[in-house]
Design a protein around this motif. Structure first.
Motif, PDB file in Angstrom:
ATOM      1  N   VAL A 202      41.757  14.494  60.590  1.00 32.81           N
ATOM      2  CA  VAL A 202      41.285  15.461  59.594  1.00 32.81           C
ATOM      3  C   VAL A 202      41.285  14.818  58.213  1.00 32.81           C
ATOM      4  CG1 VAL A 202      41.766  17.664  58.439  1.00 32.81           C
ATOM      5  CG2 VAL A 202      42.100  17.445  60.915  1.00 32.81           C
ATOM      6  N   ILE A 203      40.156  14.954  57.514  1.00 36.48           N
ATOM      7  CA  ILE A 203      40.023  14.565  56.117  1.00 36.48           C
ATOM      8  C   ILE A 203      39.772  15.840  55.316  1.00 36.48           C
ATOM      9  CG2 ILE A 203      38.676  13.249  54.429  1.00 36.48           C
ATOM     10  CD1 ILE A 203      37.925  11.328  56.692  1.00 36.48           C
ATOM     11  N   ILE A 204      40.542  16.013  54.241  1.00 36.65           N
ATOM     12  CA  ILE A 204      40.390  17.186  53.388  1.00 36.65           C
ATOM     13  C   ILE A 204      39.570  16.819  52.158  1.00 36.65           C
ATOM     14  CG2 ILE A 204      41.613  18.841  51.918  1.00 36.65           C
ATOM     15  CD1 ILE A 204      41.974  19.336  54.891  1.00 36.65           C
ATOM     16  N   SER A 205      38.539  17.627  51.870  1.00 37.99           N
ATOM     17  CA  SER A 205      37.708  17.412  50.686  1.00 37.99           C
ATOM     18  C   SER A 205      37.949  18.542  49.692  1.00 37.99           C
ATOM     19  CB  SER A 205      36.224  17.382  51.079  1.00 37.99           C
ATOM     20  OG  SER A 205      35.410  17.312  49.931  1.00 37.99           O
ATOM     21  N   LEU A 206      38.269  18.178  48.450  1.00 33.57           N
ATOM     22  CA  LEU A 206      38.473  19.176  47.408  1.00 33.57           C
ATOM     23  C   LEU A 206      38.390  18.519  46.036  1.00 33.57           C
ATOM     24  CD1 LEU A 206      42.270  20.144  47.216  1.00 33.57           C
ATOM     25  CD2 LEU A 206      41.408  18.029  48.185  1.00 33.57           C
ATOM     26  N   ASP A 207      38.251  19.343  45.009  1.00 32.40           N
ATOM     27  CA  ASP A 207      38.235  18.838  43.647  1.00 32.40           C
ATOM     28  C   ASP A 207      39.665  18.563  43.197  1.00 32.40           C
ATOM     29  OD1 ASP A 207      35.494  19.070  43.469  1.00 32.40           O
ATOM     30  OD2 ASP A 207      35.555  21.067  42.567  1.00 32.40           O
ATOM     31  N   VAL A 208      39.902  17.348  42.705  1.00 28.59           N
ATOM     32  CA  VAL A 208      41.213  16.959  42.167  1.00 28.59           C
ATOM     33  C   VAL A 208      40.980  16.395  40.776  1.00 28.59           C
ATOM     34  CG1 VAL A 208      43.261  15.529  42.470  1.00 28.59           C
ATOM     35  CG2 VAL A 208      42.043  16.376  44.486  1.00 28.59           C
ATOM     36  N   THR A 209      41.592  17.007  39.768  1.00 26.77           N
ATOM     37  CA  THR A 209      41.417  16.559  38.386  1.00 26.77           C
ATOM     38  C   THR A 209      42.780  16.352  37.760  1.00 26.77           C
ATOM     39  OG1 THR A 209      39.364  17.838  38.229  1.00 26.77           O
ATOM     40  CG2 THR A 209      40.335  17.043  36.170  1.00 26.77           C
ATOM     41  N   ILE A 210      43.082  15.102  37.408  1.00 29.13           N
ATOM     42  CA  ILE A 210      44.390  14.736  36.856  1.00 29.13           C
ATOM     43  C   ILE A 210      44.199  14.245  35.430  1.00 29.13           C
ATOM     44  CG2 ILE A 210      46.423  13.277  37.139  1.00 29.13           C
ATOM     45  CD1 ILE A 210      45.709  13.048  40.113  1.00 29.13           C
ATOM     46  N   ALA A 211      45.039  14.749  34.522  1.00 31.61           N
ATOM     47  CA  ALA A 211      44.968  14.352  33.114  1.00 31.61           C
ATOM     48  C   ALA A 211      46.374  14.348  32.530  1.00 31.61           C
ATOM     49  CB  ALA A 211      44.041  15.300  32.342  1.00 31.61           C
ATOM     50  N   ALA A 212      46.459  14.093  31.224  1.00 33.62           N
ATOM     51  CA  ALA A 212      47.769  13.971  30.567  1.00 33.62           C
ATOM     52  C   ALA A 212      48.523  15.288  30.546  1.00 33.62           C
ATOM     53  CB  ALA A 212      47.584  13.446  29.139  1.00 33.62           C
TER      54      ALA A 212
ATOM     55  N   THR B  99      48.017  19.896  31.468  1.00 34.09           N
ATOM     56  CA  THR B  99      47.232  20.890  32.200  1.00 34.09           C
ATOM     57  C   THR B  99      45.987  21.313  31.436  1.00 34.09           C
ATOM     58  OG1 THR B  99      49.296  21.715  33.176  1.00 34.09           O
ATOM     59  CG2 THR B  99      47.360  23.126  33.370  1.00 34.09           C
ATOM     60  N   ALA B 100      46.116  21.491  30.124  1.00 33.22           N
ATOM     61  CA  ALA B 100      44.966  21.907  29.321  1.00 33.22           C
ATOM     62  C   ALA B 100      43.859  20.863  29.372  1.00 33.22           C
ATOM     63  CB  ALA B 100      45.406  22.158  27.876  1.00 33.22           C
ATOM     64  N   ASP B 101      44.234  19.589  29.328  1.00 31.56           N
ATOM     65  CA  ASP B 101      43.255  18.509  29.400  1.00 31.56           C
ATOM     66  C   ASP B 101      42.563  18.499  30.760  1.00 31.56           C
ATOM     67  OD1 ASP B 101      42.440  16.939  27.327  1.00 31.56           O
ATOM     68  OD2 ASP B 101      43.537  15.151  27.977  1.00 31.56           O
ATOM     69  N   ALA B 102      43.348  18.687  31.827  1.00 31.48           N
ATOM     70  CA  ALA B 102      42.767  18.703  33.170  1.00 31.48           C
ATOM     71  C   ALA B 102      41.795  19.869  33.327  1.00 31.48           C
ATOM     72  CB  ALA B 102      43.867  18.787  34.215  1.00 31.48           C
ATOM     73  N   ARG B 103      42.164  21.008  32.780  1.00 32.52           N
ATOM     74  CA  ARG B 103      41.279  22.177  32.832  1.00 32.52           C
ATOM     75  C   ARG B 103      39.984  21.891  32.060  1.00 32.52           C
ATOM     76  NH1 ARG B 103      41.295  27.969  33.203  1.00 32.52           N
ATOM     77  NH2 ARG B 103      39.883  28.878  31.684  1.00 32.52           N
ATOM     78  N   ARG B 104      40.107  21.244  30.907  1.00 21.79           N
ATOM     79  CA  ARG B 104      38.919  20.908  30.114  1.00 21.79           C
ATOM     80  C   ARG B 104      37.988  19.983  30.897  1.00 21.79           C
ATOM     81  NH1 ARG B 104      37.746  16.562  27.265  1.00 21.79           N
ATOM     82  NH2 ARG B 104      39.873  15.780  27.445  1.00 21.79           N
ATOM     83  N   LEU B 105      38.554  18.999  31.618  1.00 25.76           N
ATOM     84  CA  LEU B 105      37.732  18.077  32.396  1.00 25.76           C
ATOM     85  C   LEU B 105      37.041  18.787  33.563  1.00 25.76           C
ATOM     86  CD1 LEU B 105      39.933  14.850  32.584  1.00 25.76           C
ATOM     87  CD2 LEU B 105      38.075  15.380  31.019  1.00 25.76           C
ATOM     88  N   ALA B 106      37.707  19.774  34.136  1.00 19.27           N
ATOM     89  CA  ALA B 106      37.137  20.491  35.281  1.00 19.27           C
ATOM     90  C   ALA B 106      36.116  21.541  34.869  1.00 19.27           C
ATOM     91  CB  ALA B 106      38.258  21.153  36.089  1.00 19.27           C
ATOM     92  N   LEU B 107      36.099  21.888  33.581  1.00 15.62           N
ATOM     93  CA  LEU B 107      35.254  22.992  33.122  1.00 15.62           C
ATOM     94  C   LEU B 107      33.755  22.744  33.293  1.00 15.62           C
ATOM     95  CD1 LEU B 107      35.253  25.787  31.864  1.00 15.62           C
ATOM     96  CD2 LEU B 107      35.367  24.706  29.589  1.00 15.62           C
ATOM     97  N   PRO B 108      33.202  21.546  33.001  1.00 15.29           N
ATOM     98  CA  PRO B 108      31.753  21.368  33.159  1.00 15.29           C
ATOM     99  C   PRO B 108      31.249  21.667  34.575  1.00 15.29           C
ATOM    100  CG  PRO B 108      32.647  19.593  31.824  1.00 15.29           C
ATOM    101  CD  PRO B 108      33.817  20.362  32.355  1.00 15.29           C
ATOM    102  N   GLU B 109      31.998  21.250  35.588  1.00 13.21           N
ATOM    103  CA  GLU B 109      31.582  21.525  36.969  1.00 13.21           C
ATOM    104  C   GLU B 109      31.709  23.008  37.288  1.00 13.21           C
ATOM    105  OE1 GLU B 109      29.859  20.666  40.491  1.00 13.21           O
ATOM    106  OE2 GLU B 109      30.299  19.123  39.011  1.00 13.21           O
ATOM    107  N   ALA B 110      32.786  23.648  36.821  1.00 16.40           N
ATOM    108  CA  ALA B 110      32.959  25.084  37.059  1.00 16.40           C
ATOM    109  C   ALA B 110      31.852  25.880  36.377  1.00 16.40           C
ATOM    110  CB  ALA B 110      34.329  25.529  36.546  1.00 16.40           C
TER     111      ALA B 110
END
Length: 322
Positions: A207-217, A219-230
């Motif tokens: 089994v391979i799991i596919s999902l969005d993973v966004t890591i930053a310095a 939580t707010a930064d990670a959320r900002r990076l994920a925002l364009p796709e959302a």
């Protein structure tokens, strides 16, 4: 635990489609440098926000610019192709880049009705996915009446699966790539393992799991990076067209209707985002629950430099999860 990336060749506001393809190849080169196991490319047709419609061609470009990272199709949509042609393409890739090619196959039809018509696909046509996989494998392993060339060691086959696809993969004894709601439900994966028919090349379920993973310095930064796709996902549901990525700074929440805000928050909630220390236990829990052997991160954001930094942080999880 193996770590890999799925790059959909996302287009970006103000840049042409060719730039998106070059960015994909550059990202694969970077993925190899930071030690990731595999790099997957996608097939989408007529989607304004995605430049890749020919995964075999893009995989060749990626493999030619790298030296050892595995390169996979995530995936080739079998309803759009004759199995013989797919076999020939991937046997050729395997001959040119031996031991590095993976063939992921799926069953998705076109994104819209005009695209399905252009692909000569009828939504109500009989489902031949299982038969197509069997035919494809017969060409790959040389057991078909027609010999697919070049003759070489066949690349591994993976099934991009939902509920019905899991059943097909189990009967065929093939590894699966799963994402979305399926990974939150224990029954489909339990069924896959219970029904799995071992083969010489795949003696156990995989089994391979596919999902969005966004890591930053933080939580707010990670959320900002994920925002364009959302934001793009929310717009696609509102407007019926999947758009290019915009800078996070351009995603002004004053433009959000209550329904759009709900969709964006739902998308962000499904993304594993945060610092390295926050993401690691979430992936540990997911691996423990699903028994996955590989995490395929489908991360995307507008800023390429920040995307590369997020990929490098993701690579740091190698050897620390699983």
């Amino acid at each position: 635990m193996l770590l890999s990336l799925l790059d959909r060749s996302r287009t970006r506001s103000g840049m042409d489609d060719a730039s998106a393809l070059r960015h994909t190849v550059d990202r694969a080169v970077h993925a190899e440098k930071i030690g990731l196991h595999r790099f997957w490319v996608a097939e989408h047709h007529g989607v304004p926000g995605i430049a890749s419609g020919a995964p075999a061609v893009l995989a060749a470009a990626v493999a030619s610019r790298t030296s050892h990272i595995r390169v996979g199709s995530g995936g080739v949509m079998l309803p759009n192709h004759q199995p013989l042609i797919v076999a020939e393409q991937f046997l050729m890739l395997e001959s040119l880049f031996p031991g590095r090619i993976d063939l992921g196959v799926g069953r998705s039809l076109g994104f819209t009705e005009p695209v399905r018509a252009a692909l000569r696909r009828d939504r109500d046509a009989p489902d031949t996915f299982e038969a197509d996989i069997a035919e494809l494998r017969s060409y790959l392993d040389g057991s078909a009446p027609v010999t697919a060339r070049p003759v070489t060691t066949p690349p591994p086959v993976f099934v991009l699966a939902t509920g019905a696809g899991l059943e097909v993969a189990a009967r065929a004894g093939l590894p699966v790539v799963v994402g979305g709601p399926v990974i939150q439900q224990p029954d489909p994966l339990a069924m896959y393992r219970r029904s799995f028919r071992p083969t010489e090349s795949n003696p156990e379920p995989h089994v391979i799991i596919s999902l969005d993973v966004t890591i930053a310095a933080d939580t707010a930064d990670a959320r900002r990076l994920a925002l364009p796709e959302a934001w793009a996902m929310a717009r696609s549901r509102r407007e019926g067209e999947f758009p290019a990525l915009e800078p996070a700074s351009a995603v002004d929440d004053s433009r959000w209707t209550p329904r759009t805000r709900e969709r964006i928050e739902t998308s962000l909630a499904s993304t594993v985002l945060g610092t390295l220390g926050q993401v690691r236990p979430r992936l540990e829990e997911l691996i423990g629950r699903t028994g996955a052997r590989e995490i395929m991160a489908s991360t995307s954001t507008f800023d390429r430099a920040e995307l590369f930094d997020a990929d490098a942080a993701f690579a740091q999880l190698a050897g620390t999860v699983g």
